[in-house]
Design an enzyme around this catalytic site. Structure first.
Site, PDB file in Angstrom:
ATOM      1  N   SER A 143       7.570 -13.589 -70.463  1.00 23.29           N
ATOM      2  CA  SER A 143       8.501 -13.262 -71.558  1.00 23.29           C
ATOM      3  C   SER A 143       9.153 -14.560 -72.028  1.00 23.29           C
ATOM      4  O   SER A 143       9.284 -15.509 -71.244  1.00 23.29           O
ATOM      5  CB  SER A 143       9.591 -12.324 -71.040  1.00 23.29           C
ATOM      6  OG  SER A 143      10.636 -12.199 -71.987  1.00 23.29           O
ATOM      7  N   TYR A 156      16.386  -9.553 -65.393  1.00 23.05           N
ATOM      8  CA  TYR A 156      15.019  -9.416 -65.916  1.00 23.05           C
ATOM      9  C   TYR A 156      14.406 -10.809 -66.111  1.00 23.05           C
ATOM     10  O   TYR A 156      13.274 -11.074 -65.688  1.00 23.05           O
ATOM     11  CB  TYR A 156      15.083  -8.655 -67.242  1.00 23.05           C
ATOM     12  CG  TYR A 156      13.789  -8.588 -68.009  1.00 23.05           C
ATOM     13  CD1 TYR A 156      12.767  -7.746 -67.608  1.00 23.05           C
ATOM     14  CD2 TYR A 156      13.597  -9.368 -69.153  1.00 23.05           C
ATOM     15  CE1 TYR A 156      11.577  -7.666 -68.335  1.00 23.05           C
ATOM     16  CE2 TYR A 156      12.421  -9.297 -69.880  1.00 23.05           C
ATOM     17  CZ  TYR A 156      11.415  -8.448 -69.468  1.00 23.05           C
ATOM     18  OH  TYR A 156      10.249  -8.381 -70.182  1.00 23.05           O
TER      19      TYR A 156
END
Ligand SMILES: NC(=O)c1ccc[n+]([C@@H]2O[C@H](COP(=O)([O-])OP(=O)(O)OC[C@H]3O[C@@H](n4cnc5c(N)ncnc54)[C@H](OP(=O)(O)O)[C@@H]3O)[C@@H](O)[C@H]2O)c1
Length: 301
Positions: A143, A156
Site C-alpha cells: 500500500s 494498518y
C-alpha cells in the site's frame, strides 16, 4: 505451458478483479478464499459460473491465511492438481483504522496475523515447490500506506511497511534459487475493504482523537467518494503486467495510484533503492540478483 497462479482473498475488490483478469489472459488461476461453503459461497459460485461461461481455467480453493493447516492444505492440493505453482499474489488483507493508543494488543495481533503473518504462512508453504522448480514469483499487495506513514492508519500502515522490508529481503535471499519477489503499492480505491474495516476497540481513548481523525480521513478518502472514483481494475492490470514481465526484469516496487497519491511513494521507492544499493557497496556486501532467463545469475560484490 500456462503458469499456475494463486491469488489469496479473491471474494471481492482487487483479488476478485485480479483472478478474472489473469484467467482471461490464459493463466491457470486458483482463486483463494476462506469460507467457500459458508459466507463466501455466493462469491465462489459467481466465479465458477464465470469460468464456465468464458471457458476459463479458474479454480476456487479454500484458504484462510490465518490458519496454518488451511494454508498448507491449499498449497498441497493446488500442487496436486497442476504439479506446480508459479506465482503467489498475496492479496488477502484487512484494515484497522483509528488512533494507535486506542487499539488493544489483541487487535494489533489480529491486524498483523492477517496482513503479515498470513503472507508469511502462504510463502513458507509455497517456497519448497518454487525452489524445486527453480522459478517462481512472490507478489505482495502492499500500500502507499507502507511507504508514507499516515495518522489513524498507522497500525494498518505498519503491516504494509513490514511487507516492504520482507519483500526486499525475499528478493535478495531467493534470487539464487531463481525465485522473484515484488510488491504492488496501491493508493486508495473504493473496494469493500472500507465497509469491512475495524475500528479501535477503546472507544473512550479513540473519542479524544475524533476531530483530528475526521480532519484527516475526509480529504484522504475524498476521491473514493467522488463522482469519479479511481478504478480498482488498475491494480489488477498492474498485477498482470508485473507477472507478465520476465524474471530478472520485474520492478521491485510498483505504485498504482492517482497522480496526487503516486508522487511521494514513488520518491520513497527511488530513494530506498538508491540508498540500499550504496549501503551494499559501502559495506562491500555480496548481493545476488535474479538473472533474466538464459543468463548467468549475477553476484554483485
Ligand atoms: N482498497 C484500497 O484502497 C487498498 C489500498 C492499498 C492496499 N490495499 C490492499 O489490497 C488488498 C485487497 O484489499 P481490497 O481493497 O481488495 O479489499 P477487500 O475487497 O475487502 O478484499 C480483501 C480480501 O481479503 C480476504 N481476507 C481477509 N482475511 C482473510 C483471511 N484470513 N484468509 C483469507 N482471505 C482473507 C477477504 O475475504 P472475506 O471476503 O472472507 O473477508 C477479501 O477477499 C489488501 O491487502 C489491502 O490491504 C487496498
Amino acid at each position: 505451458m500456462a503458469q499456475t497462479i494463486l491469488v489469496t482473498g479473491s471474494t471481492s475488490g482487487f483479488g476478485r478483479l485480479t483472478v478474472e483478469t489473469l484467467a482471461r489472459q490464459g493463466y491457470i488461476v486458483f482463486a483463494g478464499m476462506r469460507a467457500v461453503a459458508g459466507k463466501n459461497a455466493p462469491a465462489a459460485e459467481e466465479l465458477r459460473a464465470l469460468a464456465d461461461r468464458e471457458h476459463l481455467t479458474l479454480h476456487i480453493i479454500e484458504i484462510d491465511i490465518t490458519d496454518d493447516a488451511s494454508v498448507e492444505q491449499a498449497i498441497a492440493s493446488l500442487v496436486g492438481i497442476t504439479g506446480r505453482l508459479d506465482v503467489v499474489v498475496n492479496n488477502a488483507g484487512i484494515a484497522y483504522s483509528g488512533p494507535l493508543e486506542a487499539f488493544t494488543l489483541k487487535q494489533v495481533q489480529q491486524q498483523f496475523d492477517t496482513n503479515v503473518f498470513g503472507m508469511w504462512r502462504v510463502n513458507r508453504a509455497a517456497l519448497p515447490h518454487m525452489r524445486k522448480q527453480g522459478s517462481g514469483l512472490l507478489l505482495q499487495i502492499g500500500s502507499i500506506a507502507g511507504r508514507v506513514a499516515l495518522p489513524f492508519l498507522g497500525l494498518y500502515g505498519a503491516t504494509k511497511f513490514a511487507l516492504e522490508g520482507l519483500t526486499e529481503s525475499y528478493r535478495d535471499e531467493l534470487a539464487p534459487f531463481g525465485i522473484d519477489a515484488a510488491i504492488i503499492e496501491p493508493g486508495t480505491y473504493p473496494t469493500p475493504i472500507d465497509a469491512k474495516h475495524q475500528v479501535a476497540a477503546d472507544t473512550e481513548r479513540a473519542a479524544l482523537y475524533q476531530t483530528a481523525l475526521d480532519a484527516f480521513m475526509t480529504p484522504f478518502y475524498a476521491e473514493n467518494r467522488s463522482a469519479t472514483p479511481p478504478d480498482s481494475q488498475e491494480v489488477a492490470d498492474a498485477v498482470a503486467r508485473v507477472i507478465a514481465q520476465p524474471a530478472g526484469k520485474r520492478p521491485l516496487h510498483t505504485v498504482v495510484a492517482t497522480v496526487a497519491q503516486r508522487e511521494a511513494p514513488q520518491a520513497v521507492n527511488d530513494a530506498v533503492t538508491q540508498a540500499t544499493q550504496s549501503f551494499f557497496e559501502m559495506l562491500d556486501l555480496p548481493l545476488v540478483t535474479l538473472a533474466p532467463k538464459g543468463e548467468k545469475q549475477e553476484l554483485k560484490t
